[in-house]
Design an enzyme around this catalytic site. Structure first.
Site, PDB file in Angstrom:
ATOM      1  N   SER A   1      -3.522   8.291  -4.164  1.00 48.77           N
ATOM      2  CA  SER A   1      -3.682   7.331  -3.079  1.00 48.77           C
ATOM      3  C   SER A   1      -3.888   8.072  -1.769  1.00 48.77           C
ATOM      4  CB  SER A   1      -2.410   6.475  -2.995  1.00 48.77           C
ATOM      5  OG  SER A   1      -2.452   5.641  -1.879  1.00 48.77           O
TER       6      SER A   1
ATOM      7  N   PRO B   1       3.901  11.866   6.108  1.00 52.76           N
ATOM      8  CA  PRO B   1       5.204  11.574   5.472  1.00 52.76           C
ATOM      9  C   PRO B   1       5.805  10.253   5.956  1.00 52.76           C
ATOM     10  CG  PRO B   1       5.168  13.785   6.461  1.00 52.76           C
ATOM     11  CD  PRO B   1       3.914  13.108   6.891  1.00 52.76           C
ATOM     12  N   ASP B   2       5.382   9.801   7.146  1.00 54.16           N
ATOM     13  CA  ASP B   2       5.933   8.558   7.694  1.00 54.16           C
ATOM     14  C   ASP B   2       5.090   7.337   7.337  1.00 54.16           C
ATOM     15  OD1 ASP B   2       8.068   9.853   8.961  1.00 54.16           O
ATOM     16  OD2 ASP B   2       6.745  10.479  10.598  1.00 54.16           O
ATOM     17  N   HIS B   3       4.180   7.492   6.396  1.00 53.20           N
ATOM     18  CA  HIS B   3       3.318   6.373   6.008  1.00 53.20           C
ATOM     19  C   HIS B   3       4.178   5.188   5.550  1.00 53.20           C
ATOM     20  CE1 HIS B   3       0.286   4.016   3.910  1.00 53.20           C
ATOM     21  NE2 HIS B   3      -0.639   4.761   4.498  1.00 53.20           N
TER      22      HIS B   3
ATOM     23  N   LYS C   1       3.671  11.312  -5.279  1.00 54.00           N
ATOM     24  CA  LYS C   1       2.303  11.385  -5.808  1.00 54.00           C
ATOM     25  C   LYS C   1       1.652  12.707  -5.398  1.00 54.00           C
ATOM     26  CE  LYS C   1       0.983   6.447  -6.052  1.00 54.00           C
ATOM     27  NZ  LYS C   1       0.723   6.316  -7.489  1.00 54.00           N
TER      28      LYS C   1
END
Length: 253
Positions: free
Chosen positions: A133, A139-141, A155
């Site tokens: 994806s 990292p803060d998605h 992932k």
């Protein structure tokens, strides 16, 4: 008859996995299809044929029978967040998401994918296509917050493991998945989540499935990782030349 490549699709009863399995079955003059699903219900859902194996990717031993004799592996397994019961949309606010016990991204997207890569490597598989994806560079998605699962982090860890495995690979980091027909859009490859800043950050599942299969055919797709998006339908010209598409991707990770 020439020896056709045998391709195993894991997550074959999932929404994108089903399409890949079906496309491979339709191209029986090019491929021998096999599927791996987690449950008997999943097997029935995609036709219940003998070429569909039941196994749990979190338990390495259960996936060994499915990988025997295969030439290529297409990994379409993923943890799936569920909406927490009791959410009332009339009251406003946002729904909370949870993962079922034992079905967290760490177990499914990391351990489960690592198990598949290890099993395939041990079986002498020549090519692994992994569908991931976009969003993994951040990292803060917001997706990482779902059920506190850090899904994109795990992932990405599996993607890195594949890239380091020594087995030829193609990593397809799909944009937002659309349930629309395939073959009608111009597909775009990108890197490092650059497509997320554009209006072309979504892609039909059917096109992702087609890219998985085309990646098995063209050398230009091997040992590459790329983001996959698409132009809105009606703009641009529908992608037909997949060799050229893969040639645009240059990053190994």
């Amino acid at each position: 008859m020439a020896n056709l490549p045998t391709v195993l699709v894991t997550g074959a009863s999932g929404r994108t996995g089903q399409i890949v399995y079906k496309k491979l079955k339709e191209r029986s003059e090019e491929f021998v299809a096999k599927g791996l699903v987690r449950t008997a219900e999943g097997k029935e859902k995609i036709g219940g044929e003998a070429d569909v194996f039941i196994g749990d990717i979190r338990d390495a031993d259960t996936i060994t029978p499915a990988v025997q004799g295969i030439d290529a592996l297409v990994i379409l397994t993923s943890a799936v967040p569920k909406m927490k019961p009791g959410f009332d949309p009339t009251k406003g606010g946002r729904p909370e998401f949870i993962f079922d016990d034992g079905q967290y991204p760490e177990q499914v997207d990391w351990i489960g994918q690592k198990n598949q890569i290890d099993a395939a490597k041990a079986a002498g598989v020549k090519h692994i296509v992994l569908v991931g994806s976009m969003g993994g560079t951040n990292p803060d998605h917001p997706l990482n917050k779902l059920g506190n699962g850090n899904i994109l982090v795990w992932k990405r860890k599996a993607e890195q493991y594949l890239a380091d495995s020594g087995t030829p690979y193609t990593i397809i980091r799909a944009g937002g998945l659309l349930d629309k027909e395939g073959g009608a859009r111009e597909l775009l490859v990108g890197k490092d989540d650059e497509l997320l800043q554009t209006e072309t950050k979504t892609v039909p599942r059917a096109d992702v499935a087609e890219v998985c299969i085309q990646a098995l055919v063209f050398e230009e797709a091997k040992n590459k990782a790329f983001d996959l998006g698409s132009k809105p339908e009606g703009t641009g010209s529908p992608t037909k030349d997949f060799k050229a598409l893969f040639s645009q991707a240059t990053a190994r990770f």
